[in-house]
Design a protein around this motif. Structure first.
Motif, PDB file in Angstrom:
ATOM      1  N   ALA A  80       0.796  -1.260  -0.061  1.00  0.00           N
ATOM      2  CA  ALA A  80       0.079  -0.255  -0.107  1.00  0.00           C
ATOM      3  C   ALA A  80       1.043   1.276  -0.052  1.00  0.00           C
ATOM      4  CB  ALA A  80      -0.930  -0.079   1.251  1.00  0.00           C
ATOM      5  N   LEU A  81       2.080   1.080   0.735  1.00  0.00           N
ATOM      6  CA  LEU A  81       2.872   2.457   0.871  1.00  0.00           C
ATOM      7  C   LEU A  81       3.468   2.554  -0.564  1.00  0.00           C
ATOM      8  CD1 LEU A  81       4.299   4.522   2.349  1.00  0.00           C
ATOM      9  CD2 LEU A  81       5.917   3.039   3.394  1.00  0.00           C
ATOM     10  N   ARG A  82       3.965   1.318  -1.008  1.00  0.00           N
ATOM     11  CA  ARG A  82       4.632   1.434  -2.540  1.00  0.00           C
ATOM     12  C   ARG A  82       3.948   2.161  -3.575  1.00  0.00           C
ATOM     13  NH1 ARG A  82       8.982  -0.627  -4.569  1.00  0.00           N
ATOM     14  NH2 ARG A  82       9.157  -1.292  -6.895  1.00  0.00           N
ATOM     15  N   ALA A  83       2.600   1.729  -3.613  1.00  0.00           N
ATOM     16  CA  ALA A  83       1.569   2.269  -4.475  1.00  0.00           C
ATOM     17  C   ALA A  83       1.348   3.744  -4.484  1.00  0.00           C
ATOM     18  CB  ALA A  83       0.060   1.617  -4.259  1.00  0.00           C
ATOM     19  N   ALA A  84       1.430   4.004  -2.910  1.00  0.00           N
ATOM     20  CA  ALA A  84       1.150   5.513  -2.649  1.00  0.00           C
ATOM     21  C   ALA A  84       2.184   6.567  -3.138  1.00  0.00           C
ATOM     22  CB  ALA A  84       0.745   5.709  -1.108  1.00  0.00           C
ATOM     23  N   CYS A  85       3.461   5.891  -2.868  1.00  0.00           N
ATOM     24  CA  CYS A  85       4.642   6.621  -3.402  1.00  0.00           C
ATOM     25  C   CYS A  85       4.991   6.536  -4.935  1.00  0.00           C
ATOM     26  CB  CYS A  85       5.834   5.922  -2.591  1.00  0.00           C
ATOM     27  SG  CYS A  85       5.865   6.053  -0.807  1.00  0.00           S
ATOM     28  N   THR A  86       4.192   6.156  -5.678  1.00  0.00           N
ATOM     29  CA  THR A  86       4.616   5.971  -7.176  1.00  0.00           C
ATOM     30  C   THR A  86       4.233   7.204  -7.744  1.00  0.00           C
ATOM     31  OG1 THR A  86       3.593   3.581  -7.319  1.00  0.00           O
ATOM     32  CG2 THR A  86       3.407   5.049  -9.307  1.00  0.00           C
ATOM     33  N   GLY A  87       5.194   7.801  -8.449  1.00  0.00           N
ATOM     34  CA  GLY A  87       5.146   9.164  -8.921  1.00  0.00           C
ATOM     35  C   GLY A  87       5.680  10.506  -8.083  1.00  0.00           C
ATOM     36  N   ALA A  88       5.998   9.906  -6.828  1.00  0.00           N
ATOM     37  CA  ALA A  88       6.438  11.201  -6.032  1.00  0.00           C
ATOM     38  C   ALA A  88       7.982  11.343  -6.290  1.00  0.00           C
ATOM     39  CB  ALA A  88       6.616  10.663  -4.574  1.00  0.00           C
ATOM     40  N   ASP A  89       8.229  12.655  -6.088  1.00  0.00           N
ATOM     41  CA  ASP A  89       9.460  13.222  -6.247  1.00  0.00           C
ATOM     42  C   ASP A  89      10.706  12.886  -5.215  1.00  0.00           C
ATOM     43  OD1 ASP A  89       9.190  14.946  -8.978  1.00  0.00           O
ATOM     44  OD2 ASP A  89       7.804  15.754  -7.702  1.00  0.00           O
ATOM     45  N   LEU A  90       9.932  12.783  -4.106  1.00  0.00           N
ATOM     46  CA  LEU A  90      10.555  12.266  -3.034  1.00  0.00           C
ATOM     47  C   LEU A  90       9.908  12.037  -1.727  1.00  0.00           C
ATOM     48  CD1 LEU A  90      10.614  14.623  -0.489  1.00  0.00           C
ATOM     49  CD2 LEU A  90      12.003  15.941  -2.161  1.00  0.00           C
ATOM     50  N   VAL A  91      10.335  11.072  -0.921  1.00  0.00           N
ATOM     51  CA  VAL A  91       9.414  10.540   0.162  1.00  0.00           C
ATOM     52  C   VAL A  91      10.328  10.887   1.458  1.00  0.00           C
ATOM     53  CG1 VAL A  91       8.906   8.405   1.349  1.00  0.00           C
ATOM     54  CG2 VAL A  91       8.712   8.484  -1.195  1.00  0.00           C
ATOM     55  N   HIS A  92       9.468  11.210   2.580  1.00  0.00           N
ATOM     56  CA  HIS A  92      10.081  11.755   3.664  1.00  0.00           C
ATOM     57  C   HIS A  92       9.329  11.085   4.711  1.00  0.00           C
ATOM     58  CE1 HIS A  92      11.211  15.637   6.408  1.00  0.00           C
ATOM     59  NE2 HIS A  92      11.614  14.331   7.063  1.00  0.00           N
ATOM     60  N   ALA A  93      10.156  10.078   5.354  1.00  0.00           N
ATOM     61  CA  ALA A  93       9.620   9.021   6.656  1.00  0.00           C
ATOM     62  C   ALA A  93       9.971   9.912   7.896  1.00  0.00           C
ATOM     63  CB  ALA A  93      10.122   7.887   6.476  1.00  0.00           C
ATOM     64  N   HIS A  94       9.152   9.482   8.973  1.00  0.00           N
ATOM     65  CA  HIS A  94       9.432  10.036  10.208  1.00  0.00           C
ATOM     66  C   HIS A  94       9.369   8.789  11.311  1.00  0.00           C
ATOM     67  CE1 HIS A  94       8.589  14.318   8.821  1.00  0.00           C
ATOM     68  NE2 HIS A  94       7.994  13.687   7.773  1.00  0.00           N
ATOM     69  N   GLY A  95      10.444   8.734  12.026  1.00  0.00           N
ATOM     70  CA  GLY A  95      10.532   7.779  12.862  1.00  0.00           C
ATOM     71  C   GLY A  95      11.335   6.263  12.250  1.00  0.00           C
ATOM     72  N   LEU A  96      11.825   5.554  13.207  1.00  0.00           N
ATOM     73  CA  LEU A  96      12.561   4.492  12.685  1.00  0.00           C
ATOM     74  C   LEU A  96      11.695   3.514  11.882  1.00  0.00           C
ATOM     75  CD1 LEU A  96      15.094   2.894  12.515  1.00  0.00           C
ATOM     76  CD2 LEU A  96      14.781   2.021  14.664  1.00  0.00           C
ATOM     77  N   HIS A  97      10.595   3.049  12.609  1.00  0.00           N
ATOM     78  CA  HIS A  97       9.744   1.875  11.927  1.00  0.00           C
ATOM     79  C   HIS A  97       9.036   2.713  10.631  1.00  0.00           C
ATOM     80  CE1 HIS A  97      10.144  -0.727  15.234  1.00  0.00           C
ATOM     81  NE2 HIS A  97      10.012   0.385  15.919  1.00  0.00           N
ATOM     82  N   ALA A  98       8.714   3.912  10.657  1.00  0.00           N
ATOM     83  CA  ALA A  98       8.325   4.401   9.339  1.00  0.00           C
ATOM     84  C   ALA A  98       9.249   4.424   8.433  1.00  0.00           C
ATOM     85  CB  ALA A  98       7.415   5.711   9.501  1.00  0.00           C
ATOM     86  N   SER A  99      10.313   4.731   8.726  1.00  0.00           N
ATOM     87  CA  SER A  99      11.302   4.821   7.844  1.00  0.00           C
ATOM     88  C   SER A  99      11.894   3.582   7.063  1.00  0.00           C
ATOM     89  CB  SER A  99      12.737   5.461   8.351  1.00  0.00           C
ATOM     90  OG  SER A  99      12.576   6.819   8.989  1.00  0.00           O
TER      91      SER A  99
END
Length: 374
Positions: A80-99
């Motif tokens: 689900a996260l991979r699909a949401a990141c499709t087409g993004a210019d960059l991804v910014h994750a917050h916290g170790l587990h989210a990262s």
């Protein structure tokens, strides 16, 4: 500027995905503030977080799109996260587990990943080793690691980060000084703190919060007259254990459970207490200084860096020192007033929300704008 209008980043707006686990109030509030600031600057923002996080922090109300992604690293959540990141210019994750989930979701892609570490990962035994492995994987994969304290930046560098920088996270919103809060007398009455000092600690009832240490210190306060009342706002697995100690030892402590009015509780308090040592930039410490409530906290690199000389700092794990600092402040109105004034000056040195958004956006620019040929 609307999120769909042209931006200074090119012909089409920059699109970012913010990934959040949803378990930390400070990081959730930061993502909400960051989303609002980025949208106002013409950036398209998608926040991937559990649905309950969006209900609590209203990312959509800040102008961001929200995609429900559970706080898990199972294949369905990563997909689900991979699909949401499709087409993004960059991804910014917050916290170790989210990262770590972002690392898995971006596997095989060239999308730049920025991670912000808000706190020290806390675990013991085999789980501590597992978290160290996660840290190493995240630090070595991310294009940039932003740490909210110098200690976290150093840790990222030791773990193998290619680029680690300090990026303080401000507390969103305007704060009202405690002595100006209109509901202070009523709330103190409701808590049973009329004619007696009110002490406040906030946070989930977990081992790393230092509540056993706090109860050890509370045994000393039983000798005081008037008897202080310690209110602990939070819920968690240690509730039954802590409540049993409170009753068996007849401690002047009340477990208030999860509260939605922590700012009001703080405004009603005479002192704020921070016995734990895991947070790099504790929300309670920031709230206390903004509200002009004297703070007693465990002396760690992150806390000292945050508050400077505007709090009473005590050695880690020293219940006697914690108790003595509380007694000293309750008996010393001049020292309390000094800490209030120092806290106001210290809080004025912290970055604003606008400054934080500008700093983050400059990092985004570095990673997405074509570099000039030399």
């Amino acid at each position: 500027m609307s999120p769909t209008s042209p931006s200074p980043h090119g012909q089409s707006p920059l699109r970012t995905v913010q990934v959040l686990g949803g378990g930390n109030a400070g990081s959730s509030a930061h993502v909400r503030s960051l989303a609002a600031g980025l949208v106002a600057r013409g950036v398209r923002v998608t926040v991937c977080a559990p649905a309950e996080a969006d209900r609590a922090y209203d990312f959509t109300g800040a102008g961001a799109d929200h995609v429900h992604v559970p706080r898990r690293s199972d294949p369905a959540s990563v997909a689900a996260l991979r699909a949401a990141c499709t087409g993004a210019d960059l991804v910014h994750a917050h916290g170790l587990h989210a990262s770590f989930r972002a690392v898995l979701a971006l596997s095989g892609r060239t999308t730049p990943l920025i991670v912000t570490w808000h706190n020290h990962a806390h675990a013991e035994g085999a789980r501590a080793q597992f978290l160290r492995l996660l840290e190493r994987r995240v630090a070595r994969t991310a294009a940039v690691v932003l740490g909210t304290s110098s200690g976290l930046v150093d840790r990222a560098r030791r773990t193998g980060a290619r680029d680690a920088r300090l990026a303080a996270v401000p507390l969103p919103g305007r704060r009202i000084p405690a002595d100006e809060h209109p509901g202070r007398p009523k709330l103190r009455a409701e808590l049973g703190a009329l004619g007696r000092p009110l002490l406040l600690a906030v946070g989930s009832l977990d081992h790393h919060r230092g509540y056993d240490l706090l109860l050890d210190a509370a045994r000393v306060w039983r000798r005081l007259d008037p008897l202080p009342l310690l209110v602990i706002a939070g819920e968690g697995p240690l509730r039954a254990q802590l409540q049993a100690r409170i009753e068996d030892e007849e401690l002047p402590v009340r477990l208030a459970g999860r509260r939605e009015d922590v700012a009001d509780l703080l405004a009603a308090a005479d002192l704020a207490l921070l016995p734990g040592s895991w947070e790099a930039r504790p929300v309670l410490a920031q709230e206390a200084l903004h509200a002009r409530v004297p703070l007693v906290a465990t002396d760690t690199d992150g806390v000292r860096e945050l508050v400077g000389d505007a709090a009473e700092l005590v050695p880690r794990g020293d219940a006697d020192a914690l108790a003595a600092a509380v007694v000293r402040l309750l008996d010393g109105p001049e020292r309390c007033e000094e800490l209030r004034d120092r806290g106001t000056r210290q809080a004025a040195t912290w970055p604003t929300e606008d400054e934080t958004v500008a700093q983050v956006l400059s990092v985004y620019d570095e990673l997405t704008q074509p570099q000039p040929l030399i």
